[in-house]
Design an enzyme around this catalytic site. Structure first.
Site, PDB file in Angstrom:
ATOM      1  N   TYR A  11       0.830  -1.192   0.000  1.00 47.39           N
ATOM      2  CA  TYR A  11       0.000   0.000   0.000  1.00 47.39           C
ATOM      3  C   TYR A  11       0.872   1.253   0.000  1.00 47.39           C
ATOM      4  O   TYR A  11       1.443   1.631   1.018  1.00 47.39           O
ATOM      5  CB  TYR A  11      -0.925   0.022   1.222  1.00 47.39           C
ATOM      6  N   ARG A  29     -14.923  -0.406  -2.441  1.00 50.39           N
ATOM      7  CA  ARG A  29     -13.985   0.682  -2.731  1.00 50.39           C
ATOM      8  C   ARG A  29     -14.698   2.019  -2.961  1.00 50.39           C
ATOM      9  O   ARG A  29     -14.300   2.822  -3.797  1.00 50.39           O
ATOM     10  CB  ARG A  29     -13.085   0.296  -3.908  1.00 50.39           C
ATOM     11  N   ARG A  86      -9.853   8.373   4.485  1.00 50.27           N
ATOM     12  CA  ARG A  86      -8.789   9.219   3.972  1.00 50.27           C
ATOM     13  C   ARG A  86      -8.696  10.549   4.714  1.00 50.27           C
ATOM     14  O   ARG A  86      -7.869  11.385   4.416  1.00 50.27           O
ATOM     15  CB  ARG A  86      -8.982   9.443   2.476  1.00 50.27           C
ATOM     16  N   GLN A 104     -14.171  10.887   7.852  1.00 50.77           N
ATOM     17  CA  GLN A 104     -14.545   9.542   7.425  1.00 50.77           C
ATOM     18  C   GLN A 104     -14.216   8.514   8.501  1.00 50.77           C
ATOM     19  O   GLN A 104     -14.987   7.580   8.737  1.00 50.77           O
ATOM     20  CB  GLN A 104     -13.814   9.187   6.124  1.00 50.77           C
TER      21      GLN A 104
END
Length: 328
Positions: free
Chosen positions: A57, A225, A296, A300
């Protein structure tokens, strides 16, 4: 927050676990470092004690940011989950299974599934350094590598357990026969696999097997996603290097849009977001141990953490399942 024991292990993990794929940036159209680190802080401050990441990642960036963020938190109260077996830096020398070409700021980077004993040991040392810790709570093989015997990979894992560098071990994207082969050498605590309202394949065979074997299921991509947030249907513009441009193409988007609209009506009556509704439904499905939720930014992250602040009644679950059934 609710905490659940992972399979036969001694690990108690937060049911909503911070998923750190997106903050790595690569394949997601980049990232904002400050926002990413703030999202980690916010998660922990709102009782999310478990963080799942991987060297791949962001080509190490995700792990590095987690290590930086955790400097201001009590490490003993946070469970770190990471992986090994995806090699992008050429260190496999062409060995392993070629996986795909990843995008790194417009440059194609070949990625291989490679889990030789030597590579496993190498990767863990690198992860420990990036995460600024001396142990991993749950180490996972990221993807199966057909070129390396499973027994060889598991021998490396057993060595790491004996050295105290990992507390317990899990697999990811493993089939039942692969789990059975791995179990001959190492006790398997969990299998991390894709699972969502749009992808329930594991319910047929894998979940009955893992339930019988007391192996936990870590569900990834429960929001597909971001598709199930509904945001894509409002503003469908994604950055050119965002992998979701291709990923979303596997779905009947009109049917997904209809599902999102139906779920939104229930979410609105409960004064929650559709993301929280989808995540909560996922946590309540048979055989699912913990659910990964990416964030992110701090907003959130807090929203994800609050998923466990409400419940779903029998009638509400029936309404959701009826809406999902229309996808067929």
């Amino acid at each position: 927050m609710e905490y659940r024991k992972l399979g036969i292990s001694e690990l108690e993990l937060s049911t909503i676990t911070y998923g750190a794929f997106a903050i790595g940036g690569n394949m997601w159209g980049g990232n904002e470092k400050k926002d990413s680190i703030d999202s980690i802080h916010a998660s922990i401050d709102h009782c999310v004690t478990t963080i799942d990441t991987a060297p791949f990642y962001g080509f190490g960036l995700s792990e590095e940011m987690i290590g930086e963020a955790l400097k201001s938190h009590d490490r003993s109260k946070v469970q770190l989950l990471t992986k090994f077996g995806l090699v992008w830096d050429g260190s496999s020398n062409g060995k392993g299974d070629f996986f795909f070409d990843a995008d790194d700021n417009g440059k194609k980077v070949p990625v291989y599934k490679y889990s030789s004993k030597e590579n496993v040991i190498k990767e863990i040392e690198e992860s420990l350094k990036r995460l600024k810790t001396d142990y991993i709570d749950l180490l996972q093989i990221h993807w199966p590598d057909s070129t390396t015997p499973i027994s060889e990979t598991m021998e490396a894992v057993d060595t790491l357990i004996q050295q105290g560098k990992i507390r317990t071990f899990g697999v990811s994207n493993y089939s039942i026969p692969q789990i059975q082969e791995a179990q001959k050498t190492v006790q398997i605590a969990s299998n991390q696999v894709a699972y969502s309202m749009l992808n329930r394949k594991i319910e047929t065979d894998l979940i009955p097997f893992t339930a019988a074997e007391n192996i936990g299921i870590i569900a990834y991509s429960p929001m597909e996603r971001g598709l199930l947030t509904g945001k894509y249907f409002i503003d469908s513009k994604l950055k050119e290097n965002d992998h979701r441009n291709g990923y979303f193409g596997q779905f009947d988007l009109q049917k997904v849009k209809t599902l999102v609209e139906e779920l939104s009506s229930l979410a609105n009556t409960k004064h929650i977001s559709i993301s929280q509704l989808v995540l909560r439904w996922t946590t309540l499905q048979k055989g699912i141990s913990i659910v990964l939720a990416g964030a992110r930014n701090a907003e959130q992250a807090i929203s994800n953490a609050k998923t466990m602040d409400f419940d779903l009644s029998v009638s509400e679950l029936e309404f959701i399942n009826q809406a999902i059934s229309k996808l067929k």
